[in-house]
Design an enzyme around this catalytic site. Structure first.
Site, PDB file in Angstrom:
ATOM      1  N   LYS A 194      -3.141   4.975  -3.806  1.00  0.00           N
ATOM      2  CA  LYS A 194      -4.137   4.037  -4.345  1.00  0.00           C
ATOM      3  C   LYS A 194      -5.036   3.521  -3.229  1.00  0.00           C
ATOM      4  CE  LYS A 194      -1.124   2.501  -8.134  1.00  0.00           C
ATOM      5  NZ  LYS A 194       0.126   3.175  -7.653  1.00  0.00           N
ATOM      6  N   GLU A 223       1.653  -2.782   4.361  1.00  0.00           N
ATOM      7  CA  GLU A 223       2.905  -2.252   3.841  1.00  0.00           C
ATOM      8  C   GLU A 223       4.066  -2.911   4.579  1.00  0.00           C
ATOM      9  OE1 GLU A 223       6.069  -0.729   2.253  1.00  0.00           O
ATOM     10  OE2 GLU A 223       4.087  -0.449   1.349  1.00  0.00           O
ATOM     11  N   CYS A 283       4.424  -0.028 -12.136  1.00  0.00           N
ATOM     12  CA  CYS A 283       4.692   1.241 -12.807  1.00  0.00           C
ATOM     13  C   CYS A 283       5.882   1.023 -13.743  1.00  0.00           C
ATOM     14  CB  CYS A 283       4.978   2.327 -11.786  1.00  0.00           C
ATOM     15  SG  CYS A 283       5.048   3.964 -12.537  1.00  0.00           S
ATOM     16  N   ASP A 303       4.908  -8.521   6.019  1.00  0.00           N
ATOM     17  CA  ASP A 303       5.536  -9.088   4.835  1.00  0.00           C
ATOM     18  C   ASP A 303       4.445  -9.504   3.847  1.00  0.00           C
ATOM     19  OD1 ASP A 303       6.900 -10.514   2.926  1.00  0.00           O
ATOM     20  OD2 ASP A 303       7.853 -11.905   4.321  1.00  0.00           O
ATOM     21  N   ASP A 331       0.151  -3.851  -6.133  1.00  0.00           N
ATOM     22  CA  ASP A 331       0.906  -2.792  -6.817  1.00  0.00           C
ATOM     23  C   ASP A 331       2.371  -3.051  -6.486  1.00  0.00           C
ATOM     24  OD1 ASP A 331       1.704  -0.486  -8.115  1.00  0.00           O
ATOM     25  OD2 ASP A 331       1.236   0.811  -6.417  1.00  0.00           O
ATOM     26  N   PRO A 349       2.991   4.501  -0.903  1.00  0.00           N
ATOM     27  CA  PRO A 349       2.802   5.426   0.216  1.00  0.00           C
ATOM     28  C   PRO A 349       1.350   5.745   0.555  1.00  0.00           C
ATOM     29  CG  PRO A 349       3.345   6.667  -1.747  1.00  0.00           C
ATOM     30  CD  PRO A 349       3.397   5.209  -2.147  1.00  0.00           C
ATOM     31  N   GLY A 350       0.384   5.127  -0.154  1.00  0.00           N
ATOM     32  CA  GLY A 350      -0.996   5.252   0.289  1.00  0.00           C
ATOM     33  C   GLY A 350      -1.971   5.884  -0.666  1.00  0.00           C
ATOM     34  N   ALA A 365       0.784  -1.233   0.000  1.00  0.00           N
ATOM     35  CA  ALA A 365       0.000   0.000   0.000  1.00  0.00           C
ATOM     36  C   ALA A 365       0.817   1.286   0.000  1.00  0.00           C
ATOM     37  CB  ALA A 365      -0.953   0.012   1.200  1.00  0.00           C
TER      38      ALA A 365
END
Length: 485
Positions: free
Chosen positions: A297, A316, A417, A347, A364, A294-295, A292
Site C-alpha cells: 500500500k 513500521e 483485512c 512504535d 492499515d 510489508p510495503g 506500512a
C-alpha cells in the site's frame, strides 16, 4: 548359494513381508509436503514458503502449478479432510503421527478435489510416506487412503458433518473447512453489515477459491495499459491500476522486477485509493502510512503522492518488516522512489512526529486477517478468539495516534483485512467516543466505482465500506474515513 545365516537377496524377512521396492518420489508432491511441514513446524506462511521450495525442487510451469494447488488447497480444506480421515482410522486423529497426517491430507486432497486418478493419488502418497517417514506408516497410509477413495467429497461431508438443521454452524465448519468460531464471526459480520444470512455459504466457499494473481501498476512508473500489454492480463474492474494475470510468474515481468509494478490484491489497492481520493480542503503535502509493512500500500500511495507533489512517510514497528517496506519503496539502485520522504522503524502508537504534521494518514491496522483466508489459508487454523482480545486495544491506540499526528481538516483512513465488527466499527466507535476533535465521513465518495459495499454503520450513523470475497472477488477489506476537526 548364499552364505549361512544371510538372507537371499529379495527374500522375505523372517516373520514379515519383503521390503517394498524403493521408488523416486514425485518432486511436485515433495514440494507440497515440505510446504505443509514448514507451516506446521516453522509457523511459515504457505505463500511465502512456496517460491523457495519450488526453486529447491526445480519446479516450473505445470509442475509448479500442481505443487501450489496441492499445498494451498490442502491447507484450505484441512478441516474437512481431517474429519474424513478421522472417520477412516482406528485411533484418535491426535494419535496419528503429524508427518503421516500431513501426507494423508495431501492424499485426500488429490482424491477428493483434484483430477488425479485414485491409484496415482494413493501410490504417490504411499511413496512419499515411505521416503519421508518409513515403511511401517506406508502401509497404514495405503489402507486409510483406500477408504477415503470410497466416496466423493459431497458424500463424505454428508457422512462426517453435523446435521445441517440441528447444527448449521457445525455443518458449515466441516463442509467449508473453517473453525467453528470463524464461521460464527463471519456470520455476525454479515449480519452487522445488513447482508442476507444466506450469503454465509458463498462467503465461506469464496475463502476456499484460489485468488487470481493481481498486479498493481504504480502511476508515474508504469501505465496500466503498458502492464496489460506486457503480461497479456486484463484490467481489474474496481481499481484503475490493477491487472489480472492469466498465469505465470509475476516476478518475470520487467515492471515487477524493477518495482514499477507489484503483486497486490485489488482490495488493498482500493484501501490506498480511499485515502488518496477522499476530498481534502487545504494543504495536501505530507502523507503517512503508519503501519506500512510489508510495503504494498505504501508503494501505491508513494506513486499517487508523487503525482501531486506530495511526500509519503512510511512507518513500521518491526525492523525486519521495515526492510521489506524499504525494498518496496526503492529503485533497483537502492534510492528511494519519487514521492517517498522517509522509511522509519517506530512504535505506531507513539509516533515520532509532532501533532498535526500530516494531511493524510493510513492506519492499515494489524488484525486477525480473517478477510484474507483465500491467500493465507493456514491463518484460519492459527487464529483464536483470544487474538481479537489482544489486537483490539492495539488497534484503538494506533487509530488514536494517527489522529493526533493529523492536522485539523486532515484525513485518516482506518482499514483492516477483516470484516469482524470487534476490530472494525467497534474500534472506530470507541475512539470517536473518547474524542471531540474528530468526525466520521462516508468513504464511498472516494470509491464511487465500487458497488454493493456498504459496511456496518458507525454509532452516529455514518457509513463505512466493506469489501467481500464472494461479492467483489477481493480480500474482505474494511474502510472507515475520519477527519480531524
Amino acid at each position: 548359494m548364499p552364505e549361512p545365516g544371510r538372507r537371499r537377496p529379495n527374500a522375505p524377512r523372517r516373520g514379515g513381508r519383503p521390503p517394498a521396492p524403493r521408488r523416486s518420489v514425485d518432486p511436485a508432491r515433495l514440494a507440497a509436503y515440505d510446504v505443509l511441514r514448514a507451516v506446521r513446524v516453522d509457523g511459515a506462511y504457505a505463500n511465502l514458503a512456496l517460491p523457495d521450495l519450488l526453486r529447491k525442487h526445480g519446479l516450473t510451469g505445470r509442475d509448479a502449478g500442481f505443487a501450489t494447488e496441492l499445498a494451498s488447497g490442502t491447507l484450505r480444506r484441512q478441516g474437512t479432510y481431517d474429519a474424513v480421515v478421522a472417520a477412516c482410522v482406528d485411533r484418535p486423529l491426535a494419535k496419528v503421527e503429524a508427518k503421516v497426517l500431513d501426507a494423508l491430507r495431501l492424499g485426500a486432497h488429490q482424491l477428493l478435489a483434484m483430477r488425479v486418478p485414485d491409484h496415482a493419488a494413493i501410490s504417490t502418497t504411499v511413496d512419499l510416506v515411505r521416503a519421508r517417514v518409513g515403511q511401517g506408516p506406508a502401509g497404514f497410509t495405503n489402507a486409510v487412503l483406500r477408504r477415503v477413495g470410497e466416496h466423493d467429497l459431497a458424500s463424505w461431508v454428508r457422512r462426517v458433518a453435523p446435521d445441517v438443521a440441528g447444527d448449521p454452524v457445525g455443518f458449515a465448519a466441516v463442509a467449508h473447512s473453517h473453525p467453528r468460531w470463524v464461521v460464527s464471526a463471519l456470520a455476525h459480520a454479515l449480519a452487522r453489515a445488513g447482508r442476507d444470512a444466506g450469503e454465509l455459504d458463498a462467503l465461506l466457499a469464496a475463502d476456499n477459491e484460489p485468488p487470481a494473481v493481481t498486479l498493481v501498476a504504480r502511476p508515474g512508473r508504469v501505465g496500466r495499459d503498458e502492464l496489460v500489454a506486457a503480461t497479456g492480463g486484463t484490467p481489474t474492474q474496481l481499481s484503475p491500476h490493477g491487472v489480472l494475470l492469466p498465469g505465470g510468474d509475476p516476478g518475470a515481468t520487467d515492471a515487477v522486477a524493477r518495482g514499477a509494478a507489484g503483486v497486490q490484491d485489488e482490495g488493498s489497492q482500493l484501501v490506498a485509493l480511499a485515502l488518496s481520493e477522499a476530498p481534502l480542503d487545504g494543504r495536501d503535502e505530507r502523507w503517512l502510512d503508519l503501519c506500512a509493512g510489508p510495503g504494498g500500500k505504501a508503494a501505491l500511495l508513494a506513486a499517487l503522492a508523487a503525482g501531486r507533489g506530495a511526500r509519503l512517510s512510511a512507518n513500521e514497528a518491526q525492523e525486519h518488516r521495515t526492510v521489506l517496506v524499504r525494498r518496496a519503496l526503492s529503485e533497483p539502485d537502492g534510492a528511494l522512489v519519487a514521492g517517498v520522504d522517509e522509511v522509519v522503524t517506530g512504535d505506531g502508537t507513539a509516533p515520532r512526529w509532532e501533532p498535526g504534521t500530516f494531511d493524510r494518514v493510513l492506519v492499515d491496522a494489524p488484525c486477525s486477517g480473517l478477510g484474507a483466508l483465500r491467500r493465507r489459508p493456514e491463518s484460519r487454523w492459527r487464529r483464536t478468539p483470544g487474538d481479537l482480545r489482544d489486537l483490539v486495544p492495539l488497534q484503538r491506540r494506533l487509530l488514536d495516534a494517527a489522529l493526533d499526528v493529523t492536522r485539523p481538516g486532515g484525513l485518516v483512513v482506518y482499514a483492516t483485512c477483516s470484516p469482524v465488527p470487534a476490530e472494525t466499527v467497534e474500534v472506530v466507535d470507541a475512539v470517536l467516543a473518547g474524542r471531540d476533535d474528530v468526525r466520521a465521513l462516508a468513504p464511498g465518495a472516494a470509491l464511487p466505482q465500487v458497488p454493493d459495499a456498504a459496511g456496518p454503520a458507525l454509532a452516529d450513523g455514518t457509513a463505512t465500506l466493506q469489501l467481500w470475497p464472494h461479492v467483489h472477488r477481493t480480500d474482505a477489506m474494511f474502510v472507515a474515513l475520519l477527519q480531524r476537526t
